[in-house]
Motif scaffolding. Structure first.
Motif, PDB file in Angstrom:
ATOM      1  N   ARG A  60       3.970   5.592  -5.496  1.00 44.86           N
ATOM      2  CA  ARG A  60       3.940   5.648  -6.961  1.00 44.86           C
ATOM      3  C   ARG A  60       2.977   6.733  -7.440  1.00 44.86           C
ATOM      4  O   ARG A  60       3.270   7.498  -8.357  1.00 44.86           O
ATOM      5  CB  ARG A  60       3.522   4.289  -7.527  1.00 44.86           C
ATOM      6  CG  ARG A  60       3.568   4.213  -9.045  1.00 44.86           C
ATOM      7  CD  ARG A  60       2.958   2.909  -9.532  1.00 44.86           C
ATOM      8  NE  ARG A  60       1.535   2.846  -9.179  1.00 44.86           N
ATOM      9  CZ  ARG A  60       0.580   3.479  -9.859  1.00 44.86           C
ATOM     10  NH1 ARG A  60       0.883   4.222 -10.910  1.00 44.86           N
ATOM     11  NH2 ARG A  60      -0.677   3.377  -9.480  1.00 44.86           N
ATOM     12  N   GLN A  61       1.798   6.801  -6.765  1.00 48.37           N
ATOM     13  CA  GLN A  61       0.841   7.834  -7.146  1.00 48.37           C
ATOM     14  C   GLN A  61       1.413   9.233  -6.891  1.00 48.37           C
ATOM     15  O   GLN A  61       1.229  10.151  -7.699  1.00 48.37           O
ATOM     16  CB  GLN A  61      -0.470   7.650  -6.372  1.00 48.37           C
ATOM     17  CG  GLN A  61      -1.215   6.347  -6.707  1.00 48.37           C
ATOM     18  CD  GLN A  61      -2.492   6.181  -5.899  1.00 48.37           C
ATOM     19  OE1 GLN A  61      -2.884   7.094  -5.168  1.00 48.37           O
ATOM     20  NE2 GLN A  61      -3.125   5.022  -6.015  1.00 48.37           N
ATOM     21  N   GLN A  72       0.825  -1.201   0.000  1.00 48.85           N
ATOM     22  CA  GLN A  72       0.000   0.000   0.000  1.00 48.85           C
ATOM     23  C   GLN A  72       0.868   1.263   0.000  1.00 48.85           C
ATOM     24  O   GLN A  72       0.576   2.235  -0.699  1.00 48.85           O
ATOM     25  CB  GLN A  72      -0.924  -0.016   1.224  1.00 48.85           C
ATOM     26  CG  GLN A  72      -1.977  -1.136   1.185  1.00 48.85           C
ATOM     27  CD  GLN A  72      -2.782  -1.207   2.467  1.00 48.85           C
ATOM     28  OE1 GLN A  72      -2.441  -0.560   3.450  1.00 48.85           O
ATOM     29  NE2 GLN A  72      -3.837  -2.000   2.455  1.00 48.85           N
ATOM     30  N   THR A  73       1.925   1.234   0.804  1.00 47.20           N
ATOM     31  CA  THR A  73       2.826   2.394   0.843  1.00 47.20           C
ATOM     32  C   THR A  73       3.480   2.625  -0.517  1.00 47.20           C
ATOM     33  O   THR A  73       3.597   3.763  -0.988  1.00 47.20           O
ATOM     34  CB  THR A  73       3.909   2.177   1.911  1.00 47.20           C
ATOM     35  OG1 THR A  73       3.279   1.926   3.179  1.00 47.20           O
ATOM     36  CG2 THR A  73       4.805   3.408   2.022  1.00 47.20           C
ATOM     37  N   LEU A  95      -1.671  12.966  -0.685  1.00 47.43           N
ATOM     38  CA  LEU A  95      -0.956  11.685  -0.793  1.00 47.43           C
ATOM     39  C   LEU A  95       0.225  11.627   0.163  1.00 47.43           C
ATOM     40  O   LEU A  95       0.550  10.565   0.700  1.00 47.43           O
ATOM     41  CB  LEU A  95      -0.477  11.486  -2.240  1.00 47.43           C
ATOM     42  CG  LEU A  95      -1.570  11.172  -3.265  1.00 47.43           C
ATOM     43  CD1 LEU A  95      -0.969  11.118  -4.667  1.00 47.43           C
ATOM     44  CD2 LEU A  95      -2.237   9.829  -2.936  1.00 47.43           C
ATOM     45  N   ALA A  96       0.879  12.740   0.401  1.00 49.09           N
ATOM     46  CA  ALA A  96       2.003  12.761   1.344  1.00 49.09           C
ATOM     47  C   ALA A  96       1.519  12.467   2.761  1.00 49.09           C
ATOM     48  O   ALA A  96       2.180  11.745   3.525  1.00 49.09           O
ATOM     49  CB  ALA A  96       2.704  14.115   1.287  1.00 49.09           C
ATOM     50  N   LYS A  97       0.345  12.975   3.140  1.00 52.14           N
ATOM     51  CA  LYS A  97      -0.194  12.684   4.465  1.00 52.14           C
ATOM     52  C   LYS A  97      -0.492  11.199   4.618  1.00 52.14           C
ATOM     53  O   LYS A  97      -0.161  10.575   5.632  1.00 52.14           O
ATOM     54  CB  LYS A  97      -1.467  13.503   4.683  1.00 52.14           C
ATOM     55  CG  LYS A  97      -1.236  15.010   4.793  1.00 52.14           C
ATOM     56  CD  LYS A  97      -2.557  15.746   4.983  1.00 52.14           C
ATOM     57  CE  LYS A  97      -2.349  17.262   5.058  1.00 52.14           C
ATOM     58  NZ  LYS A  97      -3.632  17.972   5.218  1.00 52.14           N
TER      59      LYS A  97
END
Length: 726
Positions: free
Chosen positions: A246-247, A240-241, A352-354
């Motif tokens: 990647r996103q 998942q990480t 996404l960073a969070k």
């Protein structure tokens, strides 16, 4: 990039003063086949073509093979053998059941270890002493070197082989070894087996308790932390990480692209790119350009204060504010779109960073538990494996103790052959060497063929190039001496071939002055080429063509000269123009001087009639040589005067042939071809580099020039063609 457009009329004095317009922007129908697989016929063709290389390599390799056979020839060796059954075949049902309980598919004896024991110095010591009585030269190392002990597949039989140069010695050695092995099997004691069994029985309770204790610890660990496999959870979180990373990388890449687009928009080139794709803006540009053309046209016949001129200028002035307004509107819309896209991507990147930080925190909590769980599993696995080994050893020892009293059996008595084992090895090695030599020669040929970047036959040229093959100019070695002598007396063209044979494609010499001898394969090939060129256009005849090649030395100038002579002999008014202003050749091939030529016509006001000359051997053929080599040939060929000159020549002759420099690295052909009916490319068989030709055709594809086809040059004539039937 040079764009080629049909030339416009330079004046209104009639068709004779206008530049001819020819079909342009035809697609280059070319593609190189990607498959390098050879068919059987192609393979045979390669072998025939490289027969000399195959013979040379085969002879060289066979010479080394014969020398090696002679140097390494050894005295004859005699081999003998015997076979031992080292484990009893179990017929007792009780014994069979015990063995099956242990492992029904495996033997209780470690054959590899047993073979090493049979070869050990300790066991062979008595055998060596007994043999030295009869053969003092035998010692342990020489005996082991010639002794081979192997297990026969998965059976319980061991085969022992020995070889020497004396058949009697071989028999004696085998008999002594066989007897000592049988004695060894009968004299083995059970002491070590019983000691090993007692040790195993003593250690089994401790190992069993260790396994039980570790199993309890693992069970308590699972109950305490409520999971069965932490490694699976770690893997899921890692996946998942990685997916979110990647996103985020994709979003960051899009952000970078948006920033780059914004920077481009702020520059002059970016604004120009946007305006180039704006229909309304381009329409205004076109209208302004049309008004500019009309103003320029009217200015040649009207005064500046003429009402028509003022009207056109007023119209142009009224369009300029609209053009600026449309430009500002388009750029404002584009800047707003880029800014909105940038803000959206920035928000997505932060979210996404969070999420990525949350998963990282969860992932950091699992390694400690995973290590503890893994350590417990590792301890349990080691303890279980140790317990299994002790249990297996316990069963093996019990079975071996029960079978220890059964000795080995001699299934095949020692026998020695009377025929040397290498009786047929020399012949076999010679045959194998011959086969290897042929295969090596074929391999060398295939390697050379792979490294060869030329076209070897016209068939290969047709297969690999998606272009029409308009002609196949042969290479003829034999020239009739009498005809050649007559030709030299009547025409200076005889010296053409001697000078051009080294610099160009070494085409066969046309010995008949009028090109009318139907028995000349070379002249017939040129007639076929001329006919194929004329058949390319069904609505009108070909009036002008350009002849070139990918690289120098392919024979383009010689083909141009002979094609012009053939066309002249067939009743055409032909003009041959040497447009190679870099390294001209036509004047040498035709026996003419090069004091005045094409460069003079373009750079001066010299009349055309002053430089047009007739070939000494064919008065009907007109030739314009290159003239003095200019410092900048491209400038002359791209001039308006050159275009007007080509139009005048096109209207004055039935066929105009232009000889231009090679295509690769030079723009000369691209300047001339757009104003003719098309380009003819000469390819030299077994000389033209395929990569050079590919580069030339790629450049032609970009320029969208009309390629009439290709001409194969220099292929050796074959007697199986339709032409030889007549």
């Amino acid at each position: 990039m040079i764009e080629n457009y049909p030339s416009q009329n330079s004046s209104s004095n009639g068709s004779h003063n206008s530049v001819a317009s020819f079909p342009q922007n035809q697609p280059v129908r070319w593609a190189e086949e990607q498959e390098d697989d050879w068919s059987f016929q192609e393979f045979l063709s390669i072998l025939r073509r490289r027969s000399l290389l195959i013979t040379s390599v085969t002879i060289a390799v066979m010479t080394l093979v014969v020398i090696n056979l002679v140097v390494n020839q050894k005295p004859p060796e005699y081999e003998g053998s015997f076979k031992l059954l080292v484990e009893p075949v179990n017929d007792d049902p009780k014994v069979v059941d015990v063995v099956k309980d242990f492992n029904a598919q495996q033997s209780s004896l470690d054959y590899e270890s047993q073979i090493q024991v049979l070869k050990s110095p300790e066991l062979m010591k008595n055998t060596v002493k007994q043999l030295q009585v009869y053969y003092p030269e035998i010692d342990y190392y020489s005996l082991i070197k010639s002794l081979k002990i192997n297990r026969l597949e998965e059976t319980k039989i061991i085969e022992v082989r020995y070889q020497s140069s004396n058949p009697k010695q071989t028999q004696v050695v085998l008999e002594r070894i066989a007897q000592n092995y049988l004695d060894y099997s009968q004299e083995r004691k059970q002491t070590k087996l019983h000691q090993g069994l007692q040790f195993v029985e003593k250690q089994l309770p401790f190992i069993q308790n260790r396994v039980d204790q570790i199993q309890k610890e693992l069970q308590l660990f699972r109950q305490k932390y409520s999971f069965n496999d932490p490694e699976t959870q770690v893997a899921q979180i890692a996946l998942q990480t990685a997916e979110f990373s990647r996103q985020k990388q994709a979003i960051d890449l899009q952000l970078a692209q948006v920033r780059a687009n914004f920077a481009i928009l702020q520059g002059r080139n970016g604004a120009t790119t946007i305006l180039n794709y704006a229909p309304l803006y381009q329409q205004l540009i076109i209208q302004i350009r049309q008004l500019d053309v009309q103003i320029a046209t009217e200015s040649t016949r009207l005064q500046e204060d003429n009402p028509s001129m003022q009207t056109l200028k007023d119209q142009r002035a009224s369009l300029l504010p609209l053009l600026r307004q449309e430009s500002e509107r388009l750029l404002g819309v584009k800047f707003a779109e880029v800014a909105t896209q940038y803000q959206t991507l920035e928000v997505q990147s932060q979210e996404l960073a969070k999420i990525e930080r949350k998963f990282a925190q969860r992932r950091n909590q699992l390694p400690v538990l995973a290590r503890q769980y893994t350590e417990l599993q590792r301890k349990l696995q080691i303890a279980t494996e140790s317990l299994n080994r002790f249990l297996s050893t316990h069963e093996n020892l019990q079975i071996e103790i029960s079978q220890a009293d059964i000795g080995w059996q001699l299934l095949q008595r020692p026998t020695t052959t009377d025929i040397p084992i290498d009786a047929f090895s020399s012949q076999r090695n010679f045959i194998l060497g011959l086969v290897a030599s042929i295969l090596a020669a074929i391999g060398v040929v295939l390697l050379v063929e792979k490294l060869d970047n030329t076209y070897h036959t016209v068939d290969e040229l047709k297969k690999k190039l998606k272009q029409p093959l308009l002609g196949n100019i042969p290479f003829e070695k034999q020239i009739d001496t009498k005809k050649k002598r007559t030709f030299n007396q009547k025409s200076p063209l005889a010296n053409i071939q001697s000078s051009s044979s080294q610099a160009t494609a070494r085409l066969a010499v046309l010995l008949d002055k009028e090109y009318g001898d139907p028995s000349t394969h070379f002249s017939e090939a040129l007639r076929v080429l001329y006919t194929n060129i004329q058949l390319l256009s069904s609505d009108r005849p070909m009036r002008s063509i350009v002849i070139s090649s990918a690289m120098s030395g392919d024979g383009k100038s010689t083909v141009a000269l002979h094609l012009a002579q053939i066309a002249t002999a067939m009743g055409q008014r032909v003009l041959l123009v040497d447009a190679d202003l870099r390294k001209p050749t036509i004047h040498n091939l035709s026996g003419l001087n090069n004091l005045w030529g094409l460069s003079n016509l373009i750079s001066t006001n010299l009349p055309v009639g002053e430089v047009i000359r007739q070939l000494p051997s064919m008065k009907q053929l007109s030739v314009i040589t290159s003239g003095p080599i200019p410092p900048d040939p491209t400038k002359l060929l791209s001039s308006q005067k050159m275009k007007q000159l080509m139009a005048d020549l096109h209207n004055s002759f039935d066929l105009v042939i232009y000889d231009v420099p090679p295509l690769v690295g030079l723009a000369d052909a691209s300047l001339i071809v757009p104003h003719t009916d098309g380009l003819l490319i000469v390819v030299r068989i077994q000389k033209t580099n395929s990569s050079m030709l590919k580069a030339a055709l790629d450049n032609l594809k970009i320029s969208r020039l009309n390629i009439l086809g290709i001409v194969g040059n220099g292929q050796k004539s074959t007697n199986n063609s339709y032409y030889y039937y007549y």
